[in-house]
Enzyme design. Structure first.
Site, PDB file in Angstrom:
ATOM      1  N   TYR B 370       1.040  -1.121   0.132  1.00  0.00           N
ATOM      2  CA  TYR B 370      -0.033   0.007  -0.003  1.00  0.00           C
ATOM      3  C   TYR B 370       0.875   1.250   0.068  1.00  0.00           C
ATOM      4  O   TYR B 370       1.970   1.229   0.563  1.00  0.00           O
ATOM      5  CB  TYR B 370      -0.730  -0.165   1.180  1.00  0.00           C
ATOM      6  CG  TYR B 370      -2.117  -1.184   1.282  1.00  0.00           C
ATOM      7  CD1 TYR B 370      -1.453  -2.220   1.937  1.00  0.00           C
ATOM      8  CD2 TYR B 370      -3.090  -0.784   1.013  1.00  0.00           C
ATOM      9  CE1 TYR B 370      -2.332  -3.376   2.066  1.00  0.00           C
ATOM     10  CE2 TYR B 370      -4.121  -1.850   1.212  1.00  0.00           C
ATOM     11  CZ  TYR B 370      -3.718  -3.002   1.809  1.00  0.00           C
ATOM     12  OH  TYR B 370      -4.673  -3.969   1.600  1.00  0.00           O
ATOM     13  N   HIS B 378      -6.733   1.176  -2.264  1.00  0.00           N
ATOM     14  CA  HIS B 378      -6.487  -0.142  -2.112  1.00  0.00           C
ATOM     15  C   HIS B 378      -4.954  -0.623  -2.578  1.00  0.00           C
ATOM     16  O   HIS B 378      -4.152   0.544  -2.987  1.00  0.00           O
ATOM     17  CB  HIS B 378      -7.344  -0.761  -3.415  1.00  0.00           C
ATOM     18  CG  HIS B 378      -8.798  -0.760  -3.001  1.00  0.00           C
ATOM     19  ND1 HIS B 378      -9.371  -1.687  -2.289  1.00  0.00           N
ATOM     20  CD2 HIS B 378      -9.774  -0.064  -3.489  1.00  0.00           C
ATOM     21  CE1 HIS B 378     -10.493  -1.484  -2.231  1.00  0.00           C
ATOM     22  NE2 HIS B 378     -10.824  -0.588  -2.945  1.00  0.00           N
ATOM     23  N   LYS B 424      -4.909  -5.196  -9.315  1.00  0.00           N
ATOM     24  CA  LYS B 424      -3.366  -5.127  -8.827  1.00  0.00           C
ATOM     25  C   LYS B 424      -2.325  -5.502  -9.656  1.00  0.00           C
ATOM     26  O   LYS B 424      -2.657  -6.508 -10.557  1.00  0.00           O
ATOM     27  CB  LYS B 424      -3.411  -6.087  -7.398  1.00  0.00           C
ATOM     28  CG  LYS B 424      -4.245  -5.198  -6.421  1.00  0.00           C
ATOM     29  CD  LYS B 424      -4.148  -6.156  -5.012  1.00  0.00           C
ATOM     30  CE  LYS B 424      -5.413  -6.028  -4.257  1.00  0.00           C
ATOM     31  NZ  LYS B 424      -5.875  -4.673  -3.965  1.00  0.00           N
TER      32      LYS B 424
END
Lengths: 525, 470
Positions: B370, B378, B424
């Site tokens: 993060y 996120h 991601k």
């Protein structure tokens, strides 16, 4: 994605309902935004259905007429289960299924043909493993094929080495009006097996086997009546309007003959064909023969100049020497600062960076075969499947055989069942051969004024001295232009060097990009 | 006058941690997708927010309030590490010759307990829990999703008020989704039946033309409606105060007084025993204890705080099997390919670059990175560790059971697809393990062996040629 509040995207764009048997009115829907759906789209056969006979009254097109579709229409969502549990499908579902099947068969049934003016004829030469194309036709040959180099020796003379490759050694283009001689043969285009196979499969080339068409110089010249007769025969043979009087190879025969030659495997062909169909320009990274193969410009080897090497060796030696009092206490990495030391957040995090990182570090590998700079002598390098096989350019990149730009992507083709994710040694070997990409440019905002070039500070004496010694780079115009910095996430995701891996698993190709990470250059603090 | 500073790099130097979380989640529950709705907080959160903002906000001195400062998360989670850097003006005896301000690191000095069964360090003290969570997002609440919010939820459940922690927000969202799915399925079913009826009608009368309907058109799918289900378990222990108020109006004064005396008081957090603790993995605990020096670990058996060498050998032997006859035994754990070492190398590397590193088991990976913390955005990167031996023969003699050869492409595609769905970026972190011949007992006995490892990241992205033509 399981997002409850989203509506299936295709239905947002479809305005009209497709009529039964009628030609569709609406253009194809926009592509879904999901990055995965681009690969799994299959065409909607109902849109391919030929328009009905003019007497059909149910056509809903009206004044719109028939539009040309530039995008393959997408299929909508399918009903995945019968609506009545245990009772099978309903009448409506059966009707819809039958209609879809009929549309597919109707679209696939007509025989695919191509205009005889667009057909190219080629000759497969099994000895050399290439296809010779005397008269290429069509746009495809602007990005395909290569020529053999012309020899400096004088041309002419029969006998000797009689095959076409040695014919290429003779001088070409001495007599442009000479048709049908060996000189004509030398100027012909040569296609690699994958290129030829792609064209054959597409239907724009017919390929004949060379044995059906032996080169005239192989025949004993004394058996022929006269030279003139020989020339007439050649002329007739290479006449453009008359196709050769032999049966061309079928697609199956072409696959059987061309696969396995010049290092072409089925996986490599599938990747080649997949990218070519999408419009990309694909050539081999290692030229099979001759300097006339259109290859990308060679990168200059990044060798350090003498002052830089001296300086780096001095630095390494100094790093090994350590003053005795400054030995790091490994039980307290954040040493209590001496009076006057100014702690900041950046310094605190920098003091914690003890773990070596980065791809510039040398690999301390015990086995010699895994060193990245082993060269061609190492056996591991030869047998490793991780070698760049194709150079790929985007469709929008202008590509000419005489001026080949640096490749947009370097591609490695792998079989998913016999290889695994690359180890660090293999990746290091691959990355050592690739060029460094510049970080992506920051996105231009439409409203923001263009950034004024930052005025370069006048070079100080120290920087001038360093430039003289070759330790600092000379100023370039590019360094002064970017006033906006690249966003860190964009730079982290792009990486420094990129290679594309095409993993083929029984026909389905999945392409992945591996980039060298630059996390140590972009700390978050 | 020396304590408060406006120019410290770490933000607020106040020693007292702020009150927990419900305001923060009411404010920032949407993780950057929607902005904090400043205008409509609930009454409870507004009251508590004002009580927090009053005495302890240092940003009241800032003249301009930008959007960033209005977010209370930026105040609460302003420090990236438990250590706080405090700057003081230069000492008066320097007479202005040395204009540099002096800095001092304030160490919160937390303490935890090592639990052998779970191989983790438990933080039990309330202040330590808040410090370690708010400054760097270390650890995980044992009864919560990530932030230790069990006590708040329990108290608010007993008080019968509206709860705004992350768990409740998630539960509410899942309820909505379930209801929406049910109503959507019903609508699709209805549309299909109507289409069937129309089809059979057209079969009977062939004159009418039949058009094949698209089942999932927008007008068929209903807008999501949420009927809040009856709150269950809201009045477990005590009746809510509203009921008491309603009863009051109907009675006479005496009864009113009597009821006022009997009205149950609202519970406070101090009155409810906190059954939850903050659980740190061994990598996090060692990073705090050794890297930052702000954690002391207590050993239950001996009742003593462990010093750093003892903690180091404890972490190394944590990979050993609890059954003495199974391998690896504690003696065999002194090897460079100890899983703790491999994980710690990667954890320390990314923490030292400023990332907040948390576990990634939810997405099939080892770590998630993060930029500032889970309450802000996120995670951007998902890290998968790929250990590589410098000496391949070490792998064959290793007693540890981790994957020593690279992934198959199938498994790799699985992980890539899972992380692509949640937007991601997958990063393979190749960690090189030094050869056993190169690392001696002395190096393995201290964290000095960390400098013999190395981390190289490889970013993985999909290449979709159909979309990358230009």
């Amino acid at each position: 994605m399981d997002d409850a509040l989203s509506i299936p995207k295709h239905s947002l764009h479809s305005d009209a309902l497709p009529a039964v048997g009628g030609d569709p009115e609406t253009p194809a829907e926009a592509e879904a935004g999901d990055s995965d759906s681009g690969e799994e789209d299959t065409p909607d056969w109902t849109r391919f259905a030929p328009p009905p006979a003019p007497s059909g009254p149910s056509s809903a097109s009206g004044a719109a007429g028939r539009k040309q579709f530039h995008v393959i229409p997408q299929r909508g969502e399918k009903e995945f289960e019968p609506s009545r549990a245990g009772a099978g499908e309903t009448a409506l579902q059966a009707y819809a299924l039958q209609r879809a099947r009929a549309a597919m068969l109707r679209a696939l049934r007509p025989e695919r043909g191509s205009s005889s003016k667009g057909i190219t004829w080629g000759v497969w030469q099994p000895r050399e493993g290439t296809v010779r194309v005397p008269h290429p036709r069509g746009q495809a040959f602007t990005t395909m094929g290569h020529f053999l180099p012309s020899s400096p020796h004088g041309g002419g003379g029969g006998g000797g080495a009689a095959n076409a490759s040695s014919a290429g050694r003779r001088e070409a283009r001495t007599d442009p009006r000479a048709v049908g001689t060996e000189r004509e043969r030398e100027r012909q285009l040569l296609l690699l097996p994958e290129e030829a196979l792609y064209l054959i499969e597409r239907g724009s080339m017919f390929c004949t086997h060379e044995l059906a068409d032996p080169p005239p110089s192989a025949r004993d010249p004394h058996t022929l009546a006269s030279e003139q007769e020989e020339e007439e025969e050649e002329e007739a043979r290479w006449d453009e309007s008359a196709p050769p009087a032999v049966v061309p190879m079928s697609v199956q025969q072409a696959f059987g003959a061309l696969l396995g030659r010049s290092g072409l495997t089925l996986e490599r062909y599938q990747v080649y064909a997949h990218l070519r169909r999408l419009g990309y320009t694909v050539t081999r990274a290692c030229a099979p023969e001759g300097p006339l193969f259109p290859r990308a410009p060679a990168r200059p080897a990044p060798s350090a100049s003498l002052p830089q090497r001296l300086w780096s060796s001095v630095r390494r030696w100094a790093a090994r020497l350590r003053p005795p009092g400054a030995r790091r206490d490994w039980w307290a990495p954040l040493r209590p600062g001496w009076a006057g030391r100014r702690w900041t957040a950046q310094r605190l995090f920098a003091a914690l960076r003890l773990v070596p990182s980065g791809h510039a570090l040398p690999l301390h590998s015990a086995s010699p075969a895994t060193t990245p700079e082993a060269g061609a002598g190492a056996t591991a390098a030869d047998t490793s499947p991780y070698e760049v096989f194709y150079h790929v350019w985007r469709p929008s990149t202008p590509w000419k055989k005489t001026a080949v730009p640096p490749p947009d992507f370097h591609l490695i083709v792998l079989n998913a069942n016999t290889t695994r994710v690359p180890t660090l040694a293999e990746l290091a070997r691959v990355f050592s051969q690739l060029p460094v990409q510049p970080p992506p440019a920051p996105r231009k905002r439409p409203n923001a004024p263009p950034p004024a070039p930052a005025p370069a500070p006048p070079p100080t004496i120290l920087t001038r001295l360093r430039r003289l010694l070759g330790l600092a780079p000379a100023p370039t115009a590019g360094m002064q232009q970017t006033a906006h910095r690249t966003p860190p996430f964009v730079a982290l995701k792009a990486g420094r060097k990129t290679v594309v891996l095409a993993v083929v698993d029984g026909g389905s190709v999945s392409l992945v990009r591996f980039s060298q990470g630059v996390f140590e250059d972009w700390p978050m603090v | 006058m020396y304590r408060v500073s406006r120019h410290s790099d770490f933000g607020t130097p106040h020693g007292r941690p702020a009150r927990p979380i419900s305001r923060a989640y009411g404010a920032g529950a949407r993780k950057g997708r929607t902005r904090l709705d400043q205008g409509q907080p609930t009454t409870t959160s507004l009251a508590m927010a004002s009580s927090v903002a009053g005495p302890s906000t240092p940003t009241a001195t800032a003249p301009t309030k930008s959007k960033r400062r209005q977010n209370p998360n930026n105040v609460i989670y302003a420090n990236p590490l438990p250590l706080i850097i405090e700057t003081r003006p230069p000492a008066p005896y320097t007479l202005g010759l040395l204009p540099f301000p002096r800095t001092k690191i304030i160490n919160p000095e937390c303490s935890g307990i090592y639990d052998a069964l779970t191989r983790s360090v438990w933080i039990v003290g309330k202040r330590d829990v808040r410090v370690l969570w708010e400054r760097g997002f270390f650890g995980k609440g044992s009864l919560s999703r990530s932030e230790p919010s069990w006590l708040t939820r329990k108290v608010q459940q007993l008080n019968g008020g509206e709860v705004l922690t992350a768990e409740e927000v998630t539960a509410r969202r899942r309820e909505q989704r379930k209801q929406f799915k049910v109503s959507r399925a019903a609508a699709i079913q209805k549309a299909a039946q109507e289409a069937e009826a129309a089809f059979s009608a057209s079969l009977e009368s062939p004159a009418t033309t039949f058009e094949l309907p698209l089942v999932n058109t927008p007008h068929n799918v209903p807008r999501p409606t949420f009927e809040p289900a009856a709150s269950k378990g809201g009045t477990a222990g005590r009746p809510p105060p509203t009921e008491a108020k309603a009863d009051k109006a109907a009675n006479s004064e005496e009864e009113v007084e009597k009821q006022l005396r009997e009205q149950p008081e609202l519970l406070d957090e101090d009155q409810v025993e906190n059954m939850e603790h903050l659980q740190l993995t061994l990598q996090e605990a060692f990073f705090l204890a050794w890297g930052l020096g702000c954690l002391r670990v207590l050993d239950r058996d001996s009742g003593q705080y462990l010093n750093l060498p003892a903690l180091w050998s404890l972490c190394l032997t944590s990979s050993s099997s609890p059954v003495p006859t199974l391998s690896p035994t504690p003696a065999e754990c002194r090897r460079p390919d100890n899983p703790f070492l491999i994980h710690y190398v990667a954890y320390h590397h990314f923490r030292s670059l400023g990332w907040v590193v948390r576990g990634g088991i939810k997405f099939c990976v080892d770590y998630l990175l993060y930029k500032r913390g889970p309450v802000f955005t996120h995670a951007e990167f998902a890290i998968v560790l790929c250990p590589e031996y410098d000496d391949p023969s070490d792998g064959s003699s290793s007693p540890f059971a981790f994957q020593k050869e690279p992934f198959t492409w199938t498994w790799f595609s699985t992980i890539n697809r899972v992380n692509a769905q949640v937007k991601k970026t997958l990063v393979l972190a190749y960690v090189t393990i030094p050869a056993m011949s190169a690392v001696g007992e002395r190096e393995l006995g201290s964290p000095e062996c960390l400098r013999m490892y190395s981390v190289r990241e490889v970013v993985v992205r999909r290449f979709v040629p159909a979309r990358m033509r230009d």
